[in-house]
Write a protein that holds these residues in place. Structure first.
Motif, PDB file in Angstrom:
ATOM      1  N   VAL A 142       0.847  -1.184   0.000  1.00 19.99           N
ATOM      2  CA  VAL A 142       0.000   0.000   0.000  1.00 19.99           C
ATOM      3  C   VAL A 142       0.884   1.236   0.000  1.00 19.99           C
ATOM      4  O   VAL A 142       1.747   1.399   0.865  1.00 19.99           O
ATOM      5  N   VAL A 143       0.659   2.095  -0.994  1.00 19.97           N
ATOM      6  CA  VAL A 143       1.427   3.332  -1.121  1.00 19.97           C
ATOM      7  C   VAL A 143       0.479   4.489  -0.829  1.00 19.97           C
ATOM      8  O   VAL A 143      -0.474   4.724  -1.567  1.00 19.97           O
ATOM      9  N   PHE A 144       0.748   5.183   0.276  1.00 25.07           N
ATOM     10  CA  PHE A 144      -0.067   6.319   0.688  1.00 25.07           C
ATOM     11  C   PHE A 144       0.639   7.625   0.358  1.00 25.07           C
ATOM     12  O   PHE A 144       1.869   7.702   0.420  1.00 25.07           O
ATOM     13  N   ALA A 145      -0.141   8.646   0.062  1.00 23.90           N
ATOM     14  CA  ALA A 145       0.373  10.005  -0.102  1.00 23.90           C
ATOM     15  C   ALA A 145      -0.806  10.951   0.069  1.00 23.90           C
ATOM     16  O   ALA A 145      -1.965  10.552  -0.074  1.00 23.90           O
ATOM     17  N   GLY A 178      -2.861 -10.347   6.075  1.00 18.38           N
ATOM     18  CA  GLY A 178      -3.426  -9.015   6.247  1.00 18.38           C
ATOM     19  C   GLY A 178      -2.736  -8.164   7.298  1.00 18.38           C
ATOM     20  O   GLY A 178      -3.151  -7.031   7.551  1.00 18.38           O
ATOM     21  N   GLU A 179      -1.691  -8.672   7.894  1.00 15.97           N
ATOM     22  CA  GLU A 179      -0.978  -7.932   8.940  1.00 15.97           C
ATOM     23  C   GLU A 179       0.181  -7.147   8.340  1.00 15.97           C
ATOM     24  O   GLU A 179       0.932  -7.667   7.512  1.00 15.97           O
ATOM     25  N   PRO A 180       0.351  -5.887   8.774  1.00 15.30           N
ATOM     26  CA  PRO A 180       1.490  -5.093   8.286  1.00 15.30           C
ATOM     27  C   PRO A 180       2.807  -5.694   8.773  1.00 15.30           C
ATOM     28  O   PRO A 180       2.971  -5.974   9.943  1.00 15.30           O
ATOM     29  N   GLU A 181       3.716  -5.902   7.842  1.00 22.82           N
ATOM     30  CA  GLU A 181       5.026  -6.457   8.178  1.00 22.82           C
ATOM     31  C   GLU A 181       6.111  -5.386   8.199  1.00 22.82           C
ATOM     32  O   GLU A 181       7.102  -5.528   8.901  1.00 22.82           O
ATOM     33  N   LEU A 182       5.916  -4.336   7.374  1.00 25.67           N
ATOM     34  CA  LEU A 182       6.961  -3.329   7.234  1.00 25.67           C
ATOM     35  C   LEU A 182       6.343  -1.994   6.839  1.00 25.67           C
ATOM     36  O   LEU A 182       5.453  -1.946   5.993  1.00 25.67           O
ATOM     37  N   ARG A 183       6.825  -0.910   7.452  1.00 29.77           N
ATOM     38  CA  ARG A 183       6.388   0.448   7.115  1.00 29.77           C
ATOM     39  C   ARG A 183       7.617   1.283   6.792  1.00 29.77           C
ATOM     40  O   ARG A 183       8.613   1.208   7.510  1.00 29.77           O
ATOM     41  N   LYS A 184       7.510   2.085   5.746  1.00 29.38           N
ATOM     42  CA  LYS A 184       8.626   2.953   5.360  1.00 29.38           C
ATOM     43  C   LYS A 184       8.101   4.361   5.091  1.00 29.38           C
ATOM     44  O   LYS A 184       7.121   4.535   4.378  1.00 29.38           O
ATOM     45  N   PRO A 185       8.781   5.386   5.606  1.00 22.97           N
ATOM     46  CA  PRO A 185       8.348   6.769   5.382  1.00 22.97           C
ATOM     47  C   PRO A 185       8.916   7.383   4.097  1.00 22.97           C
ATOM     48  O   PRO A 185       8.565   8.507   3.751  1.00 22.97           O
ATOM     49  N   LEU A 186       9.792   6.652   3.415  1.00 24.49           N
ATOM     50  CA  LEU A 186      10.410   7.131   2.185  1.00 24.49           C
ATOM     51  C   LEU A 186      10.283   6.046   1.106  1.00 24.49           C
ATOM     52  O   LEU A 186      10.107   4.870   1.421  1.00 24.49           O
ATOM     53  N   PRO A 187      10.406   6.426  -0.166  1.00 20.44           N
ATOM     54  CA  PRO A 187      10.337   5.417  -1.237  1.00 20.44           C
ATOM     55  C   PRO A 187      11.415   4.355  -1.053  1.00 20.44           C
ATOM     56  O   PRO A 187      12.523   4.637  -0.602  1.00 20.44           O
ATOM     57  N   TRP A 188      11.048   3.150  -1.446  1.00 21.99           N
ATOM     58  CA  TRP A 188      11.938   2.009  -1.309  1.00 21.99           C
ATOM     59  C   TRP A 188      12.133   1.349  -2.652  1.00 21.99           C
ATOM     60  O   TRP A 188      11.178   1.154  -3.410  1.00 21.99           O
ATOM     61  N   ARG A 211      -3.348   3.869   9.243  1.00 23.50           N
ATOM     62  CA  ARG A 211      -3.087   5.211   9.787  1.00 23.50           C
ATOM     63  C   ARG A 211      -1.791   5.866   9.305  1.00 23.50           C
ATOM     64  O   ARG A 211      -0.893   6.148  10.101  1.00 23.50           O
ATOM     65  N   PRO A 212      -1.668   6.108   8.019  1.00 26.61           N
ATOM     66  CA  PRO A 212      -0.446   6.737   7.508  1.00 26.61           C
ATOM     67  C   PRO A 212      -0.431   8.244   7.775  1.00 26.61           C
ATOM     68  O   PRO A 212      -1.478   8.859   7.997  1.00 26.61           O
ATOM     69  N   ARG A 213       0.761   8.816   7.722  1.00 23.61           N
ATOM     70  CA  ARG A 213       0.931  10.277   7.813  1.00 23.61           C
ATOM     71  C   ARG A 213       1.763  10.693   6.617  1.00 23.61           C
ATOM     72  O   ARG A 213       2.921  10.314   6.499  1.00 23.61           O
ATOM     73  N   GLY A 214       1.182  11.459   5.723  1.00 21.38           N
ATOM     74  CA  GLY A 214       1.903  11.877   4.530  1.00 21.38           C
ATOM     75  C   GLY A 214       2.220  10.676   3.662  1.00 21.38           C
ATOM     76  O   GLY A 214       1.413   9.764   3.520  1.00 21.38           O
ATOM     77  N   PHE A 215       3.434  10.667   3.082  1.00 23.03           N
ATOM     78  CA  PHE A 215       3.835   9.509   2.273  1.00 23.03           C
ATOM     79  C   PHE A 215       4.151   8.349   3.196  1.00 23.03           C
ATOM     80  O   PHE A 215       4.806   8.501   4.223  1.00 23.03           O
ATOM     81  N   SER A 216       3.705   7.166   2.800  1.00 20.63           N
ATOM     82  CA  SER A 216       4.006   5.966   3.562  1.00 20.63           C
ATOM     83  C   SER A 216       3.902   4.751   2.651  1.00 20.63           C
ATOM     84  O   SER A 216       2.995   4.656   1.827  1.00 20.63           O
ATOM     85  N   LEU A 217       4.832   3.832   2.814  1.00 24.01           N
ATOM     86  CA  LEU A 217       4.827   2.561   2.095  1.00 24.01           C
ATOM     87  C   LEU A 217       4.629   1.476   3.143  1.00 24.01           C
ATOM     88  O   LEU A 217       5.392   1.400   4.109  1.00 24.01           O
ATOM     89  N   VAL A 218       3.585   0.661   2.973  1.00 28.12           N
ATOM     90  CA  VAL A 218       3.290  -0.395   3.938  1.00 28.12           C
ATOM     91  C   VAL A 218       3.226  -1.730   3.199  1.00 28.12           C
ATOM     92  O   VAL A 218       2.476  -1.869   2.238  1.00 28.12           O
ATOM     93  N   LEU A 219       4.015  -2.692   3.665  1.00 25.13           N
ATOM     94  CA  LEU A 219       3.990  -4.042   3.112  1.00 25.13           C
ATOM     95  C   LEU A 219       3.174  -4.917   4.050  1.00 25.13           C
ATOM     96  O   LEU A 219       3.472  -4.992   5.240  1.00 25.13           O
ATOM     97  N   LEU A 220       2.168  -5.572   3.502  1.00 22.37           N
ATOM     98  CA  LEU A 220       1.350  -6.492   4.284  1.00 22.37           C
ATOM     99  C   LEU A 220       1.587  -7.905   3.775  1.00 22.37           C
ATOM    100  O   LEU A 220       1.848  -8.104   2.587  1.00 22.37           O
ATOM    101  N   ASP A 221       1.467  -8.869   4.674  1.00 20.41           N
ATOM    102  CA  ASP A 221       1.590 -10.260   4.240  1.00 20.41           C
ATOM    103  C   ASP A 221       0.199 -10.781   3.898  1.00 20.41           C
ATOM    104  O   ASP A 221      -0.801 -10.077   4.047  1.00 20.41           O
TER     105      ASP A 221
END
Length: 148
Positions: free
Chosen positions: A49-52, A111-121, A98-108
């Motif tokens: 999931v890519v949020f912005a 359905g559980e989030p495994e990794l969150r990143k505040p910058l592009p990966w 619940r992202p804030r601004g840009f956020s990259l979230v990897l889910l397995d």
């Protein structure tokens, strides 16, 4: 001798035609978060999931370009890309993650989030992270068990 060459060449002609056909390259088609739910992918796909706050966010644009580099690598790992660039929409994805601004979230797949990143990966980093997920490791072992 000449008829033998013709016979041999004609036998290999179908293989030459098949080799010229380009392999199907999966299309990179991100899904809009307002149009899909998490339940649709549960145990079937791994959502990225890519949020912005806007589709014009430079980090969002960079991330989407990085993901589009090798769609086959994402497809191999059962990944689906979901984008959410409208904070006012209050999608299920935003309410859960619940992202804030840009956020990259990897889910397995569970359905559980495994990794969150505040910058592009980079795609390479993403695929390496996915390959370390417990469910992904289990899938790889089932596909290629030791001792074969």
């Amino acid at each position: 001798m000449k008829p033998l060459y013709i016979l041999v060449l004609s036998a290999f002609l179908p293989f030459a035609v098949a080799a010229q056909e380009a392999p199907a390259v999966p299309a990179f088609a991100p899904l809009n978060a307002a149009e899909v739910t998490l339940a649709e992918f549960l145990w079937l796909k791994r959502p990225i999931v890519v949020f912005a706050d806007s589709a014009a966010d430079p980090a969002f644009i960079t991330q989407m370009e990085m993901l589009a580099v090798d769609p086959a690598a994402l497809e191999l790992r059962d990944v689906v890309v979901v984008t959410d660039t409208d904070p006012a929409a209050k999608t299920e994805w935003r309410l859960k993650l619940r992202p804030r601004g840009f956020s990259l979230v990897l889910l397995d797949k569970d359905g559980e989030p495994e990794l969150r990143k505040p910058l592009p990966w980079d795609l390479r980093e993403i695929t390496r992270a996915i390959d370390k997920f417990p469910l992904r490791r289990q899938e790889v072992l089932q596909q290629q068990p030791a001792g074969r």
